[in-house]
Enzyme design. Structure first.
Site: not given
Ligand code: GDP
Ligand code: MN
Length: 386
Positions: A108, A196
């Site tokens: 992530y 993101e």
């Protein structure tokens, strides 16, 4: 403003972030042709402005062009429900068809404006692929945050700190730091508020690749990014919010209650919504008409509110500073002439040209409910809305 994954990947690619080869398709036939062109097994993914598509059935693998056609047929036209779309879901009009990646590890990575830290923060976690909120609640130490000093900007050591937290060392350290730096450059250059990548993957071949991408931009900076503004997809936005923008009313946000609010200024909007809640009601929206000096703007605000059938009462709360109360009052009168207003209208006005505004309203003979302060206005609006 949000954009689709395929748009985000194109943008990131321009900034040197590695992304898979892909095409987009709006029909199963196009998806088949795209898979043929790519000449490899593909993954077909729904393009909507919400995450969690994988779990909702919006991400499917296809090993042949025929399979790509088939799964695209399943995905295009479906109403995809994910934890981010709400129960109503979101209609899928387009898919991305991209080369399948052989994944070794899912990570992530994000960059965002961190309001608490008062600046840009880079976040990384070796637990990619799943919701970061879930990782944050079950395993908070798995999340690494590095704040960027605004005056210094991005420095390679910040990239290294994140890279190490992601377990990217050895041969992957340099490309990881480069990727994070490129992402930061894109973030600043395009006035993003969030980028993101979940997941960022290490492929079986040993390289880094952004498999998913979500980018949100600061609406207040869109005026200087025509290329970004052109990526807006009105299909993904609330139709009344789109109409408000077209009418030049930027400060309109739809909410869940039944009292429409017309105010000038975001601070006044907040206190008006608080007062409504305190009086036991719920706002249907937040409509900030800003500094109004033309009557048409007020009429347009009513146009938006009357098109929303959840609105059971309209509360107008204006403090005329630069805006003038008589203009607002005239707008209320004109709106009643031009539009079919069936709901009760509660008006609380104060400030510049108040006497003239009062005169216009009383001489109009309209059945508007008057209030002299905000608390009284909110109580009357809640009562009127039932
Ligand atoms: P999201 O569910 O909306 O976040 O969609 P993603 O694009 O992140 O895809 C969800 C998941 O599908 C990823 O976390 C991966 O596990 C998987 N996935 C997506 N693309 C590929 C691919 O090319 N190869 C493999 N093996 N898995 C993929
Ligand atoms: Mn994802």
């Amino acid at each position: 403003m949000r954009i689709h994954e395929f748009q985000a990947k194109k943008l990131l690619g321009e900034f040197g972030v590695p992304v898979p080869n892909s095409r987009t398709a709006t029909t199963p036939e196009e998806a088949k042709a795209a898979a043929e062109e790519l000449g490899k097994p593909v993954v077909v993914k729904a393009q909507i402005h919400a995450g969690g598509r994988g779990k909702g059935g919006g991400v499917k693998m296809a090993d042949t062009p025929e399979e790509a056609e088939q799964v695209a047929g399943d995905i295009i036209g479906m109403t995809l429900v994910t934890h981010q779309t709400g129960e109503a879901g979101s209609l899928v009009r387009r898919v991305i068809v991209e080369e399948q990646t052989q994944i070794e590890r899912e990570l992530y990575l994000s960059i965002l404006i961190d309001n608490a830290a008062g600046g840009v923060t880079i976040i990384g976690s070796a637990s990619g692929g799943m919701e970061i909120e879930e990782v944050a609640s079950t395993n908070p130490e798995a999340i690494k945050r590095v704040a960027i000093e605004p005056a210094a900007g991005f420095q390679p050591y910040a990239g290294r700190e994140i890279a190490f937290a992601l377990g990217l060392d050895g041969d992957l350290l340099r490309p990881a730091v480069k990727l994070i730096g490129n992402l930061y450059e894109c973030f600043i250059a395009k006035d993003a508020s969030l980028i993101e990548i979940n997941p960022l993957v290490v492929t079986k071949a040993g390289s880094l690749l952004a498999i998913d991408a979500k980018v949100t931009f600061d609406d207040n900076a869109l005026f200087r990014h025509d290329d970004i503004a052109a990526m807006r997809d009105p299909d993904e936005e609330d139709p009344l919010e789109v109409e408000a923008l077209e009418l030049g009313i930027g400060g309109y946000v739809r909410l869940d209650g039944n009292i429409g609010c017309v105010v000038n200024g975001a601070g006044l909007a907040m206190s008006t919504m608080d007062s409504i809640m305190l009086a036991g009601g719920e706002p249907a929206n937040f409509l900030d008409i800003g500094t109004v000096n033309d009557v048409e703007r007020v009429v347009n605000a009513f146009r938006i509110l009357t098109a929303d059938d959840t609105v059971q009462a309209v509360l107008i709360n204006i403090f005329g500073g630069m805006a003038k109360v008589d203009i607002i009052a005239q707008g209320v009168v004109d709106a009643h002439k031009e539009l079919d207003i069936k709901v009760p209208v509660i008006v609380r006005l104060d400030g510049t040209n108040l006497e003239e505004g009062e005169r216009i309203l009383s001489e109009s003979g309209l059945p508007v409910i008057r209030a002299s302060d905000l608390g009284e206005a909110a109580a009357k609006a809640v009562e009127a809305a039932g």
